[in-house]
Write a protein that holds these residues in place. Structure first.
Motif, PDB file in Angstrom:
ATOM      1  N   PRO A 152       0.828  -1.202   0.000  1.00 43.63           N
ATOM      2  CA  PRO A 152       0.000   0.000   0.000  1.00 43.63           C
ATOM      3  C   PRO A 152       0.865   1.254   0.000  1.00 43.63           C
ATOM      4  N   ALA A 153       0.289   2.283  -0.562  1.00 43.69           N
ATOM      5  CA  ALA A 153       1.025   3.538  -0.619  1.00 43.69           C
ATOM      6  C   ALA A 153       0.998   4.188   0.757  1.00 43.69           C
ATOM      7  N   SER A 154       2.063   4.113   1.444  1.00 44.40           N
ATOM      8  CA  SER A 154       2.094   4.718   2.779  1.00 44.40           C
ATOM      9  C   SER A 154       3.493   5.222   3.051  1.00 44.40           C
ATOM     10  N   LEU A 155       3.570   6.009   4.063  1.00 46.52           N
ATOM     11  CA  LEU A 155       4.855   6.588   4.424  1.00 46.52           C
ATOM     12  C   LEU A 155       5.813   5.484   4.849  1.00 46.52           C
ATOM     13  N   ALA A 156       5.283   4.506   5.579  1.00 44.24           N
ATOM     14  CA  ALA A 156       6.127   3.419   6.062  1.00 44.24           C
ATOM     15  C   ALA A 156       6.714   2.649   4.887  1.00 44.24           C
ATOM     16  N   GLN A 157       5.870   2.422   3.914  1.00 41.48           N
ATOM     17  CA  GLN A 157       6.329   1.668   2.756  1.00 41.48           C
ATOM     18  C   GLN A 157       7.388   2.456   1.997  1.00 41.48           C
ATOM     19  N   ARG A 158       7.190   3.736   1.958  1.00 41.67           N
ATOM     20  CA  ARG A 158       8.174   4.598   1.302  1.00 41.67           C
ATOM     21  C   ARG A 158       9.519   4.466   1.975  1.00 41.67           C
ATOM     22  N   GLU A 159       9.465   4.425   3.278  1.00 39.60           N
ATOM     23  CA  GLU A 159      10.725   4.339   4.015  1.00 39.60           C
ATOM     24  C   GLU A 159      11.430   3.030   3.720  1.00 39.60           C
ATOM     25  N   ILE A 160      10.640   1.967   3.645  1.00 40.15           N
ATOM     26  CA  ILE A 160      11.240   0.662   3.365  1.00 40.15           C
ATOM     27  C   ILE A 160      11.949   0.688   2.019  1.00 40.15           C
ATOM     28  N   ILE A 161      11.235   1.249   1.041  1.00 39.91           N
ATOM     29  CA  ILE A 161      11.815   1.317  -0.301  1.00 39.91           C
ATOM     30  C   ILE A 161      13.059   2.185  -0.307  1.00 39.91           C
ATOM     31  N   HIS A 162      12.959   3.241   0.432  1.00 37.58           N
ATOM     32  CA  HIS A 162      14.070   4.178   0.512  1.00 37.58           C
ATOM     33  C   HIS A 162      15.308   3.487   1.068  1.00 37.58           C
ATOM     34  N   GLU A 163      15.125   2.789   2.192  1.00 37.50           N
ATOM     35  CA  GLU A 163      16.238   2.076   2.818  1.00 37.50           C
ATOM     36  C   GLU A 163      16.840   1.081   1.829  1.00 37.50           C
ATOM     37  N   GLU A 164      15.932   0.391   1.162  1.00 39.34           N
ATOM     38  CA  GLU A 164      16.364  -0.668   0.271  1.00 39.34           C
ATOM     39  C   GLU A 164      17.230  -0.122  -0.854  1.00 39.34           C
ATOM     40  N   VAL A 165      16.729   0.960  -1.463  1.00 41.67           N
ATOM     41  CA  VAL A 165      17.438   1.456  -2.635  1.00 41.67           C
ATOM     42  C   VAL A 165      18.747   2.113  -2.222  1.00 41.67           C
ATOM     43  N   PHE A 166      18.751   2.723  -1.069  1.00 41.87           N
ATOM     44  CA  PHE A 166      20.007   3.369  -0.680  1.00 41.87           C
ATOM     45  C   PHE A 166      21.034   2.348  -0.232  1.00 41.87           C
ATOM     46  N   GLY A 167      20.543   1.285   0.351  1.00 43.58           N
ATOM     47  CA  GLY A 167      21.455   0.182   0.643  1.00 43.58           C
ATOM     48  C   GLY A 167      22.075  -0.340  -0.638  1.00 43.58           C
ATOM     49  N   LEU A 168      21.271  -0.401  -1.650  1.00 43.87           N
ATOM     50  CA  LEU A 168      21.747  -0.930  -2.923  1.00 43.87           C
ATOM     51  C   LEU A 168      22.768   0.001  -3.565  1.00 43.87           C
ATOM     52  N   VAL A 169      22.453   1.277  -3.577  1.00 42.16           N
ATOM     53  CA  VAL A 169      23.365   2.169  -4.300  1.00 42.16           C
ATOM     54  C   VAL A 169      24.670   2.355  -3.542  1.00 42.16           C
TER      55      VAL A 169
END
Lengths: 1124, 130
Positions: A542-559
């Motif tokens: 779902p589109a939520s702030l929490a989900q955004r954070e998860i994605i954010h963490e994930e992508v920054f971990g990756l980069v």
């Protein structure tokens, strides 16, 4: 629609059976088929085959209760096996042949009659007359045949195949007869069954439906569409009522049967409505159909059957609508006002395709559910199940030795059968095909959002089928619309899919881009009240702030290279490593624009490297750089490159916050009001480039012009370069002359720059260059002078020095001119590469004509030659002036100073053009040449008198050119002081040509220059005849009050050729002062030209007594008097 | 039951409180609004703000309303048996609530409406209709 049997899909066609004479069957069938309406034929080569039409044994159920609603093969039977007419074809040879043949005919006929007995099938006899055996069949035989067959005489047709005309007639007659009989047959059949309906003589509701159906089909055979439609509708309504009441079959199968029949009836109704052009009715009907059956879901185990059925309803209707709208393209929208009026989409087949896909998807998911619940049990049980005799029923086929028997199914068996059937189909492809069709239709009708929705569904189906490439492409196109319109929630979902797709495809770059975009999406902060169930939303959750954070963490971990993600492709994982560095470029069209909200700093072509940065949410990061400008021009911040982790860079184009306002998503950012810099104006408008100015020149450039320039002179413009703080290295002075009105300085006709005649203004040269180049011979001294452009080099000047030169400009025509002078120099050293400083100056200089020259011709005083050209009426006003031959004429040339400065006139002369043919006239100027220059103040006029005596009688006499030499008067003190006195200028003015003619008569008046009161004097009138002819002259003299005169007043005399006639009058003045002499009028009769001297010419001054003055000074010459 | 009320401005989407599907429905129904506005001849003259039923009633009924400033109100209801008059009335009240909300001097035009009062008023209107 394709899954319906052919006989249901197409309208029924009457059937005629042909028996016997097989060689003619093709011919007849083809003809009947091309009839309007067409007739199908059942061709039986001989009479032994007629059993095919035999009645099948009806297995009436014992209880009288019908076992089903419609028989599966009933329609087919009437289309292929039960003809309306049987046509028995007999050869005429057989009919009129020997008794054995005749007997055979009779037997065949009897058999046929036995077959159709009691079935109302019409019989037609066709006798094929072979024209080779031309002899007529005996009338008796024909009658006997007809009697035997018990047919009316008009149903006995003679068929003549060998003659073309006869054949056509026979065929036509046969066609007409068949059509008529078929109509009768189907009408009778229909009426028969209709009677049962009207009497309500049916034992069950099933029979009611069946009868209605049959009557409708018979009506269709007759092309009675209205009746057919009505009865189909009746059948449909009765069927609908059956749903709650029937108890015949097990519940599940009962509903299946009813729905199948309803489907067929509905199909018939829709087809009839649409073909009748009643699109709105058809759509309304479909809506009702949909409404009444949609809720009849049935048993939950086989709910997928319901969805499949519903999907098929939509699909079939979509196909029908599509084909019919191809026929009738313009559908007028119904008048609004009704509460349940149709909406736009209901007219588009795209809508039905879309819903067909939607319900097929329902079916797919519920089938999957049903399969998962009964996975183990559905093998082998369904093999022997076949469709039963009745439409919509199924039965188990039992094989007992050689006989087959049908055994009804239990619901349980049926469920197994249905599940096994359902497993065989790949619904996904069907769904994709349907949605694709819908997508294309919506796209073509410009409904972008509907099309996007379809595209989204298509992509989701691909995604479910693990075709990520296709899915990603579709999702991308959908996402672009949502981005553009700023629908965050939808975009979030699509991006979630896209992210997943690129993960599965192993595309790290895309994955990072989508993740970043998602992480930055301004998701609505109502995270608490999310009602999305997880089933519903995409892989991103779902589109939520929490989900955004998860994605954010994930992508920054990756980069940062700290983590990696599992990808599907070949077990490789998504990772940012040194081998695969990632560089993201964010340009103006990238969706990541919003993410990378720009900072407002400057970096030049060289890369400025910043230290470790940390960006804080909703705060602008300010980066400040010191930039030393080395060149003037535009300095722009092109992009900012951020590096995260060892192998990841983002390149971001610089933008201002104001330009972000175009982005729909940017509007969701809450705090755009915070400013990236302290200056709010700058922060809002943004300034990513600046203009680097060149240093202010510390050099004076002076242009001085002393008033307007005069045409012809070399006008001097002094240019002074004064250094006021900058030393001048390698200075260069550029001079440009530009016409202020545009259009260049050349006359438009002449563009060759070499001919200076046509140059209006010319830069002659630069004078007054100080001779420093001699002292510094090594210095490069450029000097280029062209007509309107000049380039000269300026020597090295130290601070405080000055240098000057003079520009010489010559005007050929009066014209205002803009003079541009620009000095370029480098202030520091003489290296050529260093930035130059420029000083520009301009000056407008008016060019003016200095003197205007005019002239006029006059005749000698009191001497009037008769010029014939003056007598004639003059039409064109600009006629050349005429001068009398061999007579003295006076030419007065005047030069006027048009300027605002005094001029010195040096000389004026007339230059005659010597054309080699000798002098054509003699020209003398009275008076002396100017010894001292004449000073001409502004507006003053200088006049000079010349006398002209034409000597050749030509019509175009060139007088010559006035040459005026003059110069500016620079005042007495300057003239003595320096030798800079203005140079002489020669102005030429060509005098116009004159017409010379011989005057036949010359009248001259002679009287003393003055008279004395009371003293008589003689007044002579001399008439000179210059012709070879005798001239008759009329003369009259008017009295004057001031004089007493002797002589005759009127006279007519003859003047002899080449002689002179003199009239003399004695006059005594009676009054003193300027007195009018008696006016004389001379008329030359030959030319009918009269002459009267002017008032001035006939005036004399009368002194009261003898004057006392020195006569020696008068020296009266006619010229000096003529000057006014 | 009214399940979704949406205000759609020129570009922005402002208020909806339910599932993704409703987003899709509302979004798609904008095509119909466009169609009605762009082809007034085909669908009869467009002389009032109330646009009526936008989509064929499948599971939901979708009603539309267009203000003079081209702001679209979309209503999605599961109640398949509603009267146009009720809808008209609803939209009229909703419109005035919207006007009050955007008249707030702190509201930036074309941005999301954040007013809590507006939300409350909308729920009241929605509830009053059932």
């Amino acid at each position: 629609m394709e899954e319906y049997p052919e006989e249901l899909r197409t309208p029924p066609v009457a059937l005629v059976s042909l028996v016997g004479c097989p060689e003619l069957h093709t011919l007849i069938s083809t003809h009947l088929h091309s009839e309007q309406p067409p007739i199908n034929t059942l061709a039986l080569p001989d009479f032994s085959k007629i059993s095919i039409m035999a009645k099948t044994q009806k297995d009436t159920s014992a209880s009288g209760q019908a076992a089903g609603i419609l028989k599966r093969d009933w329609l087919l039977k009437h289309r292929t096996r039960v003809p309306a007419i049987v046509a028995a074809l007999f050869s005429s040879d057989h009919v009129s042949g020997d008794p054995a043949q005749w007997l055979q005919v009779c037997t065949d006929l009897e058999n046929l009659k036995a077959l159709i007995r009691g079935r109302n099938i019409k019989l037609v006899l066709v006798v094929v007359v072979q024209s080779t055996s031309k002899h007529d069949i005996s009338e008796d035989r024909m009658i006997a045949l007809r009697k035997r067959a018990e047919v009316d005489s008009k149903y006995l047709i003679n068929f003549v195949p060998n003659d073309a005309l006869d054949l056509q007639q026979s065929l036509n007659r046969m066609g007409n007869t068949f059509a008529e009989l078929a109509n009768t047959y189907y009408r009778d059949e229909g009426r028969r069954i209709k009677m049962r309906l009207e009497r309500k003589s049916f034992s069950s509701i099933e029979l009611n439906i069946r009868y209605c159906f049959k009557v409708a089909v018979y009506a269709e055979f007759r092309r009675d569409w209205v009746e057919a439609l009505r009865l189909y509708e009746d059948a449909y309504h009765v069927l609908r009522e059956m749903i709650g009441t029937a108890t015949r079959l097990p519940a599940i199968q009962r509903l299946v049967e009813i729905k199948t029949v309803a489907e067929q009836l509905h199909f018939k109704i829709s087809t009839l409505l649409l073909h009748g052009g009643k699109v709105i009715e058809a759509i309304t009907w479909f809506r009702q159909h949909n409404a009444s059956y949609r809720r009849l879901v049935g048993a939950p185990e086989v709910i997928f059957l319901h969805w499949e059925w519903l999907s098929r309803q939509f699909l079939v209707f979509a196909e029908l609508l599509e084909t019919s709208s191809a026929i009738t393209p313009s559908i007028s929208f119904p008048v609004s006002g009704r509460a349940d009026r149709l909406t736009e989409w209901e007219l588009y087949s795209a809508y039905y395709y879309q819903l067909a896909a939607h319900y097929l998807k329902e079916k797919k998911s519920s089938l999957e559910l049903a399969l998962s619940m009964s996975e183990a049990e559905i093998d082998g049980m369904a093999e022997s199940v076949v469709p039963a005799v009745y439409v919509g029923q199924f039965a188990r086929l039992l094989e007992q030795g050689n006989t087959f028997s049908m055994q009804p199914l239990t619901d349980e068996d049926y469920i197994h059968y249905a599940l096994a059937e359902g497993k065989r189909f790949q619904d996904s492809f069907e769904i994709i095909a349907l949605v694709k069709k819908s997508f294309e239709m919506y796209s073509s009708s410009k409904a972008q959002r509907m099309a996007s929705y379809c595209g989204f569904q298509m992509a989701r189906e691909y995604f479910a089928e693990s075709e990520f490439g296709n899915a990603k492409q579709l999702f991308d196109s959908v996402a672009s619309l949502y981005r553009q319109e700023g629908w965050v929630t939808l975009l979030w979902e699509v991006l979630g899919y896209l992210r997943e797709c690129s993960r599965r495809l192993g595309s790290v770059k895309d994955f990072i881009e989508y993740s970043l975009e998602m992480a930055a999406l301004p998701v609505l902060p109502v995270a608490g009240v999310l009602s999305f169930s997880f089933k519903e939303c995409g892989p991103a959750g779902p589109a939520s702030l929490a989900q955004r954070e998860i994605i954010h963490e994930e992508v920054f971990g990756l980069v940062r290279g700290q983590s990696s993600l599992a990808s599907n492709e070949g077990n490789s994982s998504l990772k940012v490593t040194g081998d695969h560095p990632i560089h993201l470029e964010i340009d103006l069209v990238s969706p990541l624009r919003v993410v990378a909200a720009t900072s407002n700093d400057q970096s030049v072509h060289r890369v400025e490297t910043a230290l470790v940065l940390s960006l804080v949410t909703n705060k602008w990061l300010r980066l400040t750089y010191d930039i030393k400008s080395e060149q003037s021009g535009k300095l722009e911040c092109v992009s900012v490159i951020a590096r995260m982790g060892p192998h990841f860079t983002i390149c971001c184009r610089a933008e201002s916050p104001a330009s972000l306002n175009d982005l729909p998503l940017w509007k969701f950012e809450d705090r755009v009001e915070t400013f990236p810099t302290k200056d709010p104006g700058l922060a809002f408008s943004g300034q990513k480039f600046t203009q680097v100015e060149e240093p202010d020149p510390l050099v004076d450039l002076k242009l001085v012009a002393s008033g307007p320039a005069l045409v012809g002179e070399s006008f001097i413009v002094p240019v002074t370069v004064t250094s006021k703080g900058h030393a001048i290295h390698s200075g260069e002075l550029k001079i440009n002359l530009v016409d202020t009105r545009g259009g260049g300085l050349l006359s438009p006709r002449e563009v060759e720059p070499s001919s200076s005649d046509n140059l209006h203004v010319e830069l002659l040269g630069v004078s007054g260059l100080e001779c420093e180049d001699e002292s510094k011979p090594g210095m490069e001294n450029i000097k280029k002078i062209q007509h309107s452009f000049g380039l000269i080099s300026v020597p090295y000047l130290n601070v405080g020095d000055s240098w000057s030169c003079k520009l010489e400009i010559k005007w050929h025509r009066p014209k205002p001119v803009m003079l541009y002078v620009s000095l370029g120099y480098s202030s520091h050293s003489s290296e050529p590469s260093v930035q130059k400083v420029h000083v520009h100056k301009s000056l407008q200089i008016e060019g003016k004509t200095a003197v205007s020259i005019s002239h006029r011709f006059m005749l000698p005083f009191r001497r009037e030659p008769l010029l014939l050209s003056k007598i004639k009426p003059v039409l064109d006003s600009d006629q050349m002036p005429s001068l009398p031959l061999n007579e003295t004429s006076i030419l007065v040339v005047s030069a006027k100073n048009c300027t605002e400065v005094p001029l010195q006139l040096l000389s004026m002369s007339i230059e005659m053009e010597d054309d080699g043919s000798g002098r054509s006239c003699s020209l003398q100027h009275g008076g002396k040449d100017l010894i001292d220059p004449a000073l001409l103040v502004p507006g003053e006029e200088f006049k000079k008198v010349f006398s002209v005596i034409p000597e050749v009688n030509v019509s175009n006499l060139e007088i010559g050119t006035v040459c005026l030499r003059w110069r500016r008067d620079s005042g007495p003190e300057e003239e003595s002081g320096s030798n800079t006195a203005a140079s002489e200028v020669l102005t030429k003015h060509r005098l116009p040509d004159v017409n010379v003619e011989l005057s036949p008569l010359v009248v001259s008046l002679e009287c003393p220059p003055h008279a004395i009161l009371g003293n008589p004097f003689t007044y002579f009138i001399k008439i000179q005849n210059q012709t070879q002819l005798l001239q008759e002259i009329k003369l009259s003299l008017a009295d004057s009050q001031s004089f007493v005169l002797s002589g005759y007043h009127n006279d007519t005399t003859f003047v002899l050729p080449k002689s002179e006639h003199i009239l003399s009058y004695k006059l005594v003045p009676l009054a003193s002062g300027s007195q009018q002499l008696p006016r004389v009028t001379v008329t030359a009769m030959r030319y009918s030209a009269g002459f009267q001297p002017s008032i001035a010419a006939s005036t004399v001054f009368v002194f009261p007594s003898e004057p006392h003055f020195k006569m020696a000074h008068i020296m009266a010459s006619p010229e000096s008097i003529a000057v006014e | 039951m009214i399940v979704c009320v949406a205000v759609v401005g020129h570009q922005s989407f402002t208020e909806a409180d339910d599932a993704l599907k409703l987003h899709h429905i509302v979004h798609c129904s904008l095509d119909v609004v466009d169609e009605r506005v762009n082809n007034p001849k085909k669908s009869g003259p467009l002389n009032e703000s109330f646009l009526g039923l936008l989509c064929p009633p499948e599971n939901y009924k979708v009603y539309g309303y267009l203000t003079n400033t081209k702001v679209k109100f979309i209503l999605v209801t599961t109640d398949l048996d509603v009267r146009d008059a009720d809808m008209r009335n609803f939209f009229r009240r909703f419109h005035s609530a919207y006007v009050d909300a955007v008249s707030n001097p702190f509201h930036v035009p074309a941005k999301k409406i954040t007013s809590r009062t507006f939300a409350e008023r909308v729920s009241t209107i929605v509830k009053s209709l059932g």
